[in-house]
Motif scaffolding. Structure first.
Motif, PDB file in Angstrom:
ATOM      1  N   LYS A 384       2.539  14.545  89.635  1.00 18.36           N
ATOM      2  CA  LYS A 384       0.654  13.816  89.799  1.00 18.36           C
ATOM      3  C   LYS A 384       0.827  13.351  88.201  1.00 18.36           C
ATOM      4  O   LYS A 384       0.816  13.017  88.072  1.00 18.36           O
ATOM      5  CB  LYS A 384      -0.273  15.411  90.151  1.00 18.36           C
ATOM      6  N   ARG A 385       0.777  14.762  86.607  1.00 20.01           N
ATOM      7  CA  ARG A 385       0.397  14.086  86.015  1.00 20.01           C
ATOM      8  C   ARG A 385       1.868  13.053  85.408  1.00 20.01           C
ATOM      9  O   ARG A 385       1.177  12.336  84.835  1.00 20.01           O
ATOM     10  CB  ARG A 385       1.082  15.410  85.019  1.00 20.01           C
ATOM     11  N   ALA A 386       3.773  12.873  86.038  1.00 17.98           N
ATOM     12  CA  ALA A 386       3.973  11.770  85.459  1.00 17.98           C
ATOM     13  C   ALA A 386       3.604  10.441  85.965  1.00 17.98           C
ATOM     14  O   ALA A 386       3.399   9.186  85.406  1.00 17.98           O
ATOM     15  CB  ALA A 386       5.243  12.381  86.356  1.00 17.98           C
ATOM     16  N   TYR A 387       2.894  11.091  87.495  1.00 14.70           N
ATOM     17  CA  TYR A 387       2.120   9.701  87.867  1.00 14.70           C
ATOM     18  C   TYR A 387       1.010   9.057  87.344  1.00 14.70           C
ATOM     19  O   TYR A 387       0.643   8.056  86.836  1.00 14.70           O
ATOM     20  CB  TYR A 387       1.844   9.653  89.763  1.00 14.70           C
ATOM     21  N   ASP A 388      -0.137   9.517  86.309  1.00 11.09           N
ATOM     22  CA  ASP A 388      -0.778   9.414  85.930  1.00 11.09           C
ATOM     23  C   ASP A 388      -0.185   8.511  84.461  1.00 11.09           C
ATOM     24  O   ASP A 388      -1.036   8.447  83.763  1.00 11.09           O
ATOM     25  CB  ASP A 388      -2.030  10.901  85.451  1.00 11.09           C
TER      26      ASP A 388
END
Length: 393
Positions: A384-388
């Motif tokens: 999720k952090r990578a996507y954001d």
């Protein structure tokens, strides 16, 4: 008593080793303490993005609680000394942490090479605070009241950090239509020194397309409050460059915190000599990343890059677990998977593993650059952090 393992530093080497050790060790085998002066891990190879857009820091500063397991003890503090005789890490608040096994992964400091005025008058790019300061300085230099019109921004050093920093300053200039002239100064004869001429040429073209002036072949000999002096000697006067902001990215050295530690190290830089299993002259102390000179055989050492630290961390964490158990240690050899460098919104990729084209740019290089950052963020934190973070990489 449970074996005490301590990891120093929250860069790629430190954070990666913590994750690896936690995955390798069984419950009750050891207690892990992680020490860093920041309570976050910084995706350092993307910190130049903050120079243009400070809000990016929320994407690349990952809280340690997202990385470590609840069982790992985190101590926020600055390491003052390592006492290898007593097996103690001393912090600058007069507290200390005992260890049975220690991994030094404190990263590097900026090298100024004794150049008069350079440390006093330049900014560096080693962390979030540095990137914020460069942003504010560039922003201020572009506003009314600067010493010159247009404002003169000079980046010293044309390695990875210098090229990427210059690219972000150029992007800031274009985005804000700021009256800024940008120069990148490299003492050697070519940018990205020591690399393939093909990638050097590709980077030069993109810097020139971004209206960054490139000056090579003369080292900075002196800096004062308003002027940078290039070259010069007994028979010639130095070239003078007036500047409003100087960013220095021209070299690295080891950390003073380990200067007194009783392990073999390079006397000039304080970087610790380590074998291919990361063990130092003290079998209880391991060292990786920019803190170390990791032997690679044939009188070579591992490069001081994020890629190398990332690879090494996985084996170093496993070796800490093996040391706790009294088992044999694994050796590590760096495998260069290629280089991807951003110049503002563009990128250049070179010698990428599995890609038949030696050097390329365009959307492919840009997506690859994003993918590398996203993969690390996902590995150390979450998908999720990578996507954001994707859009800002």
């Amino acid at each position: 008593m449970t074996t005490q393992v301590v990891v120093l530093g929250a860069g790629y080497a430190g954070a990666g080793a913590v994750k690896s050790f936690e995955n390798e060790i069984d419950d009750g085998e050891a207690e892990l303490t992680w020490i860093s002066e920041q309570d976050y891990h910084l995706v350092l190879h993307e910190v130049h993005r903050v120079v243009r857009k400070p809000s990016v820091e929320s994407k690349i500063a990952i809280p340690v609680d997202e990385i470590k397991s609840p069982e790992t003890n985190f101590v926020e503090g600055h390491v003052a000394n390592v006492d290898t005789d007593e097996r103690v890490v001393e912090l600058d608040d007069d507290t200390s942490v005992d260890y049975d096994y220690l991994l030094v992964a404190l990263g590097s400091a900026t090298a100024f090479y004794g150049i008069e005025g350079l440390e006093e008058y330049s900014l560096t790019l080693k962390g979030l605070d540095d990137a914020r300061e460069i942003h504010e300085e560039v922003k201020a230099a572009a506003e009314a009241g600067s010493r010159s019109e247009p404002a003169q921004i000079i980046v010293g050093g044309a390695g990875l950090s210098g090229i990427q920093c210059a690219g972000e300053i150029a992007a800031f200039r274009d985005q804000h239509r700021a009256p800024i002239d940008i120069k990148i100064v490299e003492g050697l004869d070519e940018i990205f020194p020591g690399q393939d001429p093909e990638v050097q040429g590709a980077l030069r073209k993109r810097l020139q397309d971004a209206d960054v002036e490139i000056l090579t072949g003369d080292f900075i000999s002196k800096v004062d409050e308003e002027t940078i002096y290039l070259g010069g000697g007994e028979d010639e006067d130095p070239e003078e460059l007036d500047y409003d902001t100087l960013v220095w990215t021209g070299g690295i050295t080891g950390q003073e915190e380990v200067a007194e530690a009783d392990v073999d190290k390079d006397e000039r830089s304080n970087r610790i000599f380590a074998d291919q299993d990361f063990q130092t002259s003290d079998e209880r102390v391991f060292a990786i990343g920019d803190s170390a000179l990791v032997d690679q055989g044939d009188d070579t050492i591992a490069p001081p890059t994020a890629q190398a630290a990332w690879q090494a961390a996985d084996v170093a964490g496993e070796n800490l677990a093996r040391a706790v158990r009294g088992g044999p240690l694994k050796t590590w050899t760096h495998k260069d998977k290629g280089t991807v460098i951003s110049v503002g919104d563009k990128a250049v990729a070179h010698d990428v593993q599995g890609v038949p084209i030696n050097t390329f740019g365009g959307p492919g290089a840009k997506i690859l650059k994003k993918g590398i950052a996203a993969k690390w963020i996902a590995d150390v934190s979450s998908a999720k952090r990578a996507y954001d973070a994707w859009e800002d990489m």
